[in-house]
Design a protein around this motif. Structure first.
Motif, PDB file in Angstrom:
ATOM      1  N   LEU A  18       2.353   1.794  -3.371  1.00  0.00           N
ATOM      2  CA  LEU A  18       1.205   2.269  -4.203  1.00  0.00           C
ATOM      3  C   LEU A  18       1.228   3.734  -3.984  1.00  0.00           C
ATOM      4  O   LEU A  18       0.931   4.524  -5.083  1.00  0.00           O
ATOM      5  N   LEU A  19       1.068   4.115  -2.877  1.00  0.00           N
ATOM      6  CA  LEU A  19       0.893   5.591  -2.470  1.00  0.00           C
ATOM      7  C   LEU A  19       1.969   6.279  -3.140  1.00  0.00           C
ATOM      8  O   LEU A  19       1.859   7.554  -3.682  1.00  0.00           O
ATOM      9  N   ALA A  76       3.986   2.845 -13.506  1.00  0.00           N
ATOM     10  CA  ALA A  76       2.786   2.136 -13.572  1.00  0.00           C
ATOM     11  C   ALA A  76       3.119   0.453 -13.574  1.00  0.00           C
ATOM     12  O   ALA A  76       2.105  -0.200 -12.845  1.00  0.00           O
ATOM     13  N   ALA A 109      -5.855  11.912  -9.677  1.00  0.00           N
ATOM     14  CA  ALA A 109      -4.985  11.340  -8.762  1.00  0.00           C
ATOM     15  C   ALA A 109      -5.640  11.127  -7.679  1.00  0.00           C
ATOM     16  O   ALA A 109      -5.414  10.070  -6.922  1.00  0.00           O
ATOM     17  N   THR A 143       1.780   6.737  -6.766  1.00  0.00           N
ATOM     18  CA  THR A 143       0.981   7.718  -7.432  1.00  0.00           C
ATOM     19  C   THR A 143       1.326   9.132  -7.172  1.00  0.00           C
ATOM     20  O   THR A 143       1.268   9.964  -8.135  1.00  0.00           O
ATOM     21  N   VAL A 165       0.996  -5.022  -7.081  1.00  0.00           N
ATOM     22  CA  VAL A 165      -0.643  -5.662  -6.571  1.00  0.00           C
ATOM     23  C   VAL A 165      -0.646  -7.052  -7.467  1.00  0.00           C
ATOM     24  O   VAL A 165      -1.234  -7.840  -6.717  1.00  0.00           O
ATOM     25  N   THR A 175       3.888   9.668  -9.870  1.00  0.00           N
ATOM     26  CA  THR A 175       3.216   9.705 -11.218  1.00  0.00           C
ATOM     27  C   THR A 175       2.866  11.363 -11.418  1.00  0.00           C
ATOM     28  O   THR A 175       3.042  11.971 -12.357  1.00  0.00           O
ATOM     29  N   VAL A 176       1.984  11.646 -10.489  1.00  0.00           N
ATOM     30  CA  VAL A 176       1.632  13.314 -10.465  1.00  0.00           C
ATOM     31  C   VAL A 176       2.853  14.231 -10.514  1.00  0.00           C
ATOM     32  O   VAL A 176       3.077  15.061 -11.299  1.00  0.00           O
ATOM     33  N   ILE A 235      -6.895   2.437  -4.681  1.00  0.00           N
ATOM     34  CA  ILE A 235      -5.548   1.600  -4.308  1.00  0.00           C
ATOM     35  C   ILE A 235      -5.916   1.427  -2.723  1.00  0.00           C
ATOM     36  O   ILE A 235      -5.566   0.470  -2.215  1.00  0.00           O
ATOM     37  N   THR A 236      -6.614   2.233  -2.153  1.00  0.00           N
ATOM     38  CA  THR A 236      -6.994   2.276  -0.755  1.00  0.00           C
ATOM     39  C   THR A 236      -7.938   1.068  -0.435  1.00  0.00           C
ATOM     40  O   THR A 236      -7.897   0.240   0.215  1.00  0.00           O
ATOM     41  N   ALA A 283       6.472   7.156 -17.151  1.00  0.00           N
ATOM     42  CA  ALA A 283       5.311   7.210 -16.594  1.00  0.00           C
ATOM     43  C   ALA A 283       4.883   5.505 -16.452  1.00  0.00           C
ATOM     44  O   ALA A 283       4.110   5.094 -15.537  1.00  0.00           O
ATOM     45  N   THR A 287      -7.302   7.815  -7.899  1.00  0.00           N
ATOM     46  CA  THR A 287      -6.396   6.519  -7.780  1.00  0.00           C
ATOM     47  C   THR A 287      -6.294   6.155  -6.297  1.00  0.00           C
ATOM     48  O   THR A 287      -6.216   4.946  -6.053  1.00  0.00           O
ATOM     49  N   LEU A 288      -5.803   7.381  -5.502  1.00  0.00           N
ATOM     50  CA  LEU A 288      -5.769   6.980  -4.133  1.00  0.00           C
ATOM     51  C   LEU A 288      -6.970   6.178  -3.471  1.00  0.00           C
ATOM     52  O   LEU A 288      -6.765   5.207  -2.710  1.00  0.00           O
ATOM     53  N   PHE A 325      -5.158   6.125 -15.585  1.00  0.00           N
ATOM     54  CA  PHE A 325      -4.928   7.431 -15.141  1.00  0.00           C
ATOM     55  C   PHE A 325      -3.595   8.083 -15.763  1.00  0.00           C
ATOM     56  O   PHE A 325      -3.809   9.145 -16.139  1.00  0.00           O
ATOM     57  N   PRO A 326      -2.408   7.555 -15.635  1.00  0.00           N
ATOM     58  CA  PRO A 326      -1.210   8.147 -16.320  1.00  0.00           C
ATOM     59  C   PRO A 326      -1.491   8.471 -17.830  1.00  0.00           C
ATOM     60  O   PRO A 326      -1.220   9.334 -18.333  1.00  0.00           O
ATOM     61  N   TYR A 372       0.793  -1.220   0.038  1.00  0.00           N
ATOM     62  CA  TYR A 372      -0.016   0.041   0.026  1.00  0.00           C
ATOM     63  C   TYR A 372       0.874   1.377   0.150  1.00  0.00           C
ATOM     64  O   TYR A 372       0.706   2.194  -0.978  1.00  0.00           O
ATOM     65  N   LYS A 431       4.005  -0.361  -9.844  1.00  0.00           N
ATOM     66  CA  LYS A 431       2.613  -0.523  -9.170  1.00  0.00           C
ATOM     67  C   LYS A 431       2.081  -1.772  -9.512  1.00  0.00           C
ATOM     68  O   LYS A 431       1.530  -2.429  -8.494  1.00  0.00           O
ATOM     69  N   ILE A 435      -4.610   1.853 -12.564  1.00  0.00           N
ATOM     70  CA  ILE A 435      -3.088   2.289 -12.434  1.00  0.00           C
ATOM     71  C   ILE A 435      -2.666   2.728 -13.944  1.00  0.00           C
ATOM     72  O   ILE A 435      -1.621   3.750 -13.881  1.00  0.00           O
ATOM     73  N   ASP A 440      -8.484  -2.349 -10.085  1.00  0.00           N
ATOM     74  CA  ASP A 440      -7.549  -1.303  -9.591  1.00  0.00           C
ATOM     75  C   ASP A 440      -6.290  -1.217 -10.568  1.00  0.00           C
ATOM     76  O   ASP A 440      -5.893  -0.097 -10.841  1.00  0.00           O
ATOM     77  N   LEU A 441      -5.763  -2.385 -11.260  1.00  0.00           N
ATOM     78  CA  LEU A 441      -4.584  -2.282 -12.181  1.00  0.00           C
ATOM     79  C   LEU A 441      -4.748  -1.548 -13.285  1.00  0.00           C
ATOM     80  O   LEU A 441      -4.121  -0.869 -13.775  1.00  0.00           O
TER      81      LEU A 441
END
Lengths: 134, 301
Positions: free
Chosen positions: A51-52, A80, B63, A55, A87, A58-59, B70-71, A76, B66-67, B295-296, A48, A83, B292, B288-289
């Motif tokens: 992953l945070l 990805a 973004a 992210t 997962v 990425t931004v 993944i949570t 990018a 995304t959070l 998004f980008p 987790y 991540k 991931i 979720d994947l």
């Protein structure tokens, strides 16, 4: 063999109306299972965190100046893919050596690679295409 | 009737059947989304210079979603461990968080869609310049360069207006409030602009909707809200994110069903119940994947 031991009384336990609300005792994990699950939980928390961070990266990447667009695309997709790997390996339990799933996904990945590969290859024969990455 | 291999391991696959089934389904899902992603890659890289719209999506919102996702993936994984430990109440708490995250994701997505539906782009027959209309400064860095399309809000247009619908209403002019701040500038440029505005004393920083520019309907070559027909980009965006949102909805229904109506299985066959969460969790992590990568690819590249 499954590691979970179901107590013999489980099937004959009287059904109560508060089945879903009471803390159930039907699964009583062995000491080994408890230890294994606790390790697993730590692993999930670590993933987790990864992953945070991914992210945020990425931004953040969007505010960094790259000399060429292909570099930004590569970074990018690398973030990805990292991540995604975490997962798949941890959350989806592929880490625990599941041979037949590897086989299914191996064949699938051949098809996806072909799909992406042929499309990308075809770009080279399109007039004027590909300027985006330069 | 007893369904075989719901909990016991099949010797030839080394897994219980539900897991094999879910992975086969996920393999087909990989192909489904793989086709859409590779179509996007082809169209994006194959686009001629200057033809691909830029910066039309809201990056902070993407973004945030995304959070949220993944949570929810983490809470699903944790809830499975709770069942393995025989702790149903912890499982239930974690799954309520999962469902809340999923519903939040869908709510944010719906809000994002509705935002898109009432933003417009007008393509002009006769170009304007930022010299004539200072509020178009964000559309072009060169004051004298011809501006052939304007992005912004249109008074009284609502959602989904088209050139034909404006003509039917008998309108001869429309007033567009340029909003290039959100839609023409990249996130980096937006950040720089915000900083400059703050440095300048910054009352302007709170309001980016500009004074309206009247446009003759006869001068409009094309007009479209940010809907799939606006451009290839939006067509891909709505197809990919729409299909993904349907998957999120499917996950919500499955988790809610297992959590409430089907929870009596926990008493009758707890191992099978735990497996159903593992298998549905596999689906959820896949969803979720997809995000991931989406998004980008959609928001940033």
């Amino acid at each position: 063999m499954s590691e979970i031991s179901t107590s013999p009384g489980a099937l004959t336990a009287p059904a109560s109306p508060s089945v879903a609300t009471s803390k159930s005792a039907v699964i009583s994990p062995s000491a080994a299972t408890i230890q294994k699950i606790q390790r697993e939980r730590k692993l999930y928390a670590a993933v987790y965190a990864v992953l945070l961070i991914g992210t945020v990266l990425t931004v953040a990447m969007y505010y960094v100046h790259f000399d060429a667009v292909w570099q930004m695309v590569a970074v990018a997709l690398l973030i990805a893919a990292t991540k995604a790997a975490f997962v798949v390996a941890v959350f989806m339990h592929l880490w625990h050596g599941q041979r037949d799933i590897y086989r299914i996904m191996f064949f699938t990945s051949i098809f996806v690679a072909a799909l992406l590969g042929f499309l990308t290859y075809s770009l080279f024969s399109l007039p004027g295409s590909g300027h985006y990455l330069r | 009737m007893k369904i075989p291999y719901t909990t016991e391991i099949r010797e030839d696959t080394g897994l219980y059947n539900g897991k094999v089934g879910m992975w086969l389904f996920l393999a087909s899902e990989v192909m489904l989304f793989g086709a859409l992603f590779s179509a996007y890659v082809l169209l994006r890289i194959g686009a001629r210079e200057g033809e691909w719209p830029h910066g039309l999506l809201n990056i902070p919102i993407g973004a945030f979603n995304t959070l949220v996702l993944i949570t929810s993936s983490m809470t699903v994984a944790m809830s499975w461990t709770a069942l393995k430990m025989g702790n149903f109440s912890l499982y239930r708490k974690l799954q309520v968080v999962t469902l809340a995250c999923a519903v939040l994701f869908l709510g944010v997505k719906a809000w994002e869609y509705s935002e898109k539906f009432h933003h417009y782009e007008i393509w002009l027959n006769e170009p304007l310049t930022a010299q004539e209309y200072p509020q178009l400064a964000g559309h072009s860095t060169d004051l004298n360069a011809p501006i052939t399309s304007i992005i912004g809000h249109i008074d009284d247009a609502g959602s989904f207006a088209t050139l034909a619908s404006l003509q039917e209403q008998g309108k001869s002019t429309v007033e567009i409030h340029p909003d290039e701040f959100h839609y023409r500038l990249s996130a980096r440029e937006q950040g720089q602009r915000r900083k400059a505005e703050r440095a300048a004393g910054g009352a302007a920083a709170t309001s980016h909707a500009q004074a309206g520019i009247p446009i003759d309907v006869s001068n409009i070559a094309r007009l479209s809200a940010f809907v799939p027909k606006h451009s290839t980009f939006f067509a891909m965006y709505f197809t990919l994110t729409g299909l993904h949102a349907l998957h999120v909805l499917g996950g919500v229904l499955a988790f809610a069903y297992i959590l409430w109506p089907a929870s009596k299985m926990w008493r009758q066959d707890p191992e099978r119940y735990t497996n159903s969460i593992e298998v549905t969790g596999l689906f959820w992590h896949f969803v979720d994947l997809v995000w991931i990568f989406a998004f980008p690819v959609l928001y940033l590249l």
